[in-house]
Enzyme design. Sequence first.
Site, mmCIF file in Angstrom:
data_model
loop_
_atom_site.group_PDB
_atom_site.id
_atom_site.type_symbol
_atom_site.label_atom_id
_atom_site.label_comp_id
_atom_site.label_asym_id
_atom_site.label_seq_id
_atom_site.Cartn_x
_atom_site.Cartn_y
_atom_site.Cartn_z
ATOM 1 N N HIS A 305 0.854 -1.197 0.000
ATOM 2 C CA HIS A 305 0.000 0.000 0.000
ATOM 3 C C HIS A 305 0.887 1.243 0.000
ATOM 4 C CE1 HIS A 305 -2.244 3.122 2.517
ATOM 5 N NE2 HIS A 305 -2.996 2.990 1.438
ATOM 6 N N ASN A 306 0.520 2.253 -0.810
ATOM 7 C CA ASN A 306 1.292 3.508 -0.874
ATOM 8 C C ASN A 306 2.797 3.215 -0.851
ATOM 9 O OD1 ASN A 306 -1.110 4.840 -0.947
ATOM 10 N ND2 ASN A 306 -0.929 5.817 1.045
ATOM 11 N N GLU A 335 1.704 0.120 -5.377
ATOM 12 C CA GLU A 335 0.750 1.203 -5.624
ATOM 13 C C GLU A 335 1.479 2.489 -6.009
ATOM 14 O OE1 GLU A 335 -3.196 3.228 -3.579
ATOM 15 O OE2 GLU A 335 -1.734 2.227 -2.284
ATOM 16 N N ASP A 337 0.459 6.578 -6.576
ATOM 17 C CA ASP A 337 -0.481 7.711 -6.572
ATOM 18 C C ASP A 337 0.118 8.816 -7.430
ATOM 19 O OD1 ASP A 337 -2.396 6.644 -4.991
ATOM 20 O OD2 ASP A 337 -1.799 7.640 -3.148
ATOM 21 N N HIS A 350 1.506 11.231 -1.650
ATOM 22 C CA HIS A 350 0.200 11.010 -1.030
ATOM 23 C C HIS A 350 -0.556 12.328 -1.077
ATOM 24 C CE1 HIS A 350 -2.208 9.069 2.487
ATOM 25 N NE2 HIS A 350 -2.784 8.910 1.316
ATOM 26 N N GLU A 384 -3.250 4.942 -9.018
ATOM 27 C CA GLU A 384 -4.266 5.874 -8.529
ATOM 28 C C GLU A 384 -4.024 7.167 -9.302
ATOM 29 O OE1 GLU A 384 -6.786 5.478 -6.330
ATOM 30 O OE2 GLU A 384 -6.303 3.345 -6.256
#
Length: 768
Positions: A305-306, A335, A337, A350, A384
């Site tokens: 995650h992230n 991931e 973003d 983030h 994302e």
Amino acid sequence: MVSLMQGRLPINQDVLLMQKGMLARKVRSKSWKKLRYFRLQDDGMTVWHARQAGGKAKPSFSISDVETVREGHESELLRSLAEEFPLEQGFTIVFHGRRSNLDLVANSVEEAQIWMQGLQHLVDFVTSMDQKERLDQWLSDWFQRGDKNQDGRMSFPEVQRLLHLMNVEMDQEYALQLFQAADTSQSGTLEGEEFVEFYKALTKRPEVQEVFENFSADGQKLTLLEFVDFLREEQKEGERASDLALELIDRYEPSDSGKVRHVLSLDGFLSYLCSKDGDVFNPACLPIYQDMTQPLNHYYINSSHNTYLVGDQLCGQSSVEGYIRALKRGCRCVEVDIWDGPSGEPIVYHGHTLTSRIPFKDVVATVAQYAFQTSDYPVILSLENHCTWEQQQVMALHLTEILGEQLLSTTLDGLLPTQLPSPEELRRKILVKGKKLQTLEEDLEEEEEEEVLESQLEGEQEAKPELEAQFESEPQELSPRSKDKKKDKKCKPIMCPSLSALVVYLKAVSFHSFTHSREHYRFYETSSFSETKAKSLIKEAGNAFVQHNAWQLSRVYPSGLRTDSSNYNPQELWNAGCQMVAMNVQTAGLEMDICDGLFRQNGGCGYVLKPDFLRDTQSSFHPERPISPFKAQTLLIQVISGQQLPKEDMTKERSIVDPLVRVEIFGVRPDTTRQETNYVENNGFNPYWGQTLCFQVLVPELALLRFVVNDYNWKTRHDFIGQYTLPWTCMQQGYRHIHLLSKDGTSLHPASIFVHICIREGLEGDES
């Protein structure tokens, strides 16, 4: 003391120059750059540092702590200082686990090369060491610590201090007896082999000798038949016991005459029990042993995650190091973003927080470099995407140009599939997961139409350049279907077609209900769930979730409230068959131990085949209410003894740990439990428990075991010493050693616990 490793150390010119020392600049940030004097110690295994040559030195790192050495241009930090320091003079020392990298800048290119080559030379040597060599190195490290005045000899007061450091509480008179017995030169000090003999006297294993004598007729050796009996009766090796006995004697018996006579001495027996063959983790589960030809949705997938964050979710640092670490530890879903950045270049961070930012193209280049260093199986880029149309085009360009052949940009055979491809079919491919403008069916239709159109254009030489330019800039205009869509939508689509086209098997869609997914979604469409939503669905409709995950992929991510990058327990989600349970891999602890425990098997390739009842779209399994036909089992664990347990705080010389062992089981809710032994007072060196714990498990296929050693402390509810986590299905029965790992997941060699494991079919007291 001359190092125990001396004579075997691969001394070369680089190593000799490292032992003379080097003044280098230690770099922590753009503003923190300080000169330090680094020197490889005479043992060839530890590097110390001081503020200046001749200054008070202290340990910096051990060679066994180092994973690899990178050149300066591979460091984000050193690249950002390229105008200040030549990159050729810089290098990065990368450590095992989550310890921060050490960035150094030497005074010359030659010095940088000496240290890079010398360190890598020593790291390669340590990696290839056998069991005895590793123990010698461990002893050498302890001798260095205990030899306070660094004269190469150890006096009795120094030995007493060392015993406290090693967690040994011993009667002074007895310690002096052992010291004098080992001091064969009668010099009043211990050197080299004398120290080894002293250590051997300290580490006699009466509990192992007892097991040995139970099977040995003369108490001196195990004959081939006696060893076969032991392997069959205790170690549950079954039919292969006879062949295995010969192999193990050949591998672990130290004397040549013993090998010839096919007998095993006590030393050979202990070597076997401490080896990989005597480990609690079944060696058969270490390589890739599972069927890798099933559809992707039939596997648990190691997910991050992230991934770009190496700290917390609000102010933490974003770094490509997050991707390097995740990919090298076996993560197969990372991931990204992405947001609009300056100068038309998308950035990764983030969103709406104070986390730092990194260029998207750097992330893609890092993934290209590290994707398949640990595993050949496919990597999923979970995008994302928050970018405008223009920067999405740049994203698509970077993905296609940087990843090249690694990027999967169309179906494997160009045809419409009926199920997701397998990890085997997708070897060394990078898949994009994200939103998509249309269905895969429409994509393939358009590709056919474009092929027809291209063939019609052949021969029309004059018009070709103009049409090609149009084809490049507006691909959607060439498709009649896309023209119709453009009439419907006068404004630009939110998503850029060139980026949309890169999403093939992993189209992200919103989840409404399991019925809606079954009626409206296709097998290549995947939904993401917050941990809160996923847990509530398991409670409300656990069986429907299991059936959903038997034909579609699901990704679960941590709650937004976890701003400290803490983790949730992935087990509950795995019980429902969720494949991509994304973890904050930068945060060590129980939850990451469970995740690492599951993915330790199958070659650490990042894919683990789900049990058959989680791969069946008609499955009746409910993770909250598991019922037969699952084969319940009873587990008996006798926790016998511990060996060389470390202190949590090495600065507390006088304190000795009071260790206890806790065994935790994670699985379906009724199976999740824990039990612990009593604590042993003041003995971390060779504590003895001799206690048996009993567990009853309904669904062993989903269970993981975590062995934890704690230092008893009634004030703080115990202090962590070490742990080891593994799947139930990978556990070996019989007398086994459990080799402990630190909170960070790195080896605490030679720290271990010695246990006896017995698994019985059915539940205790169950007449069936």
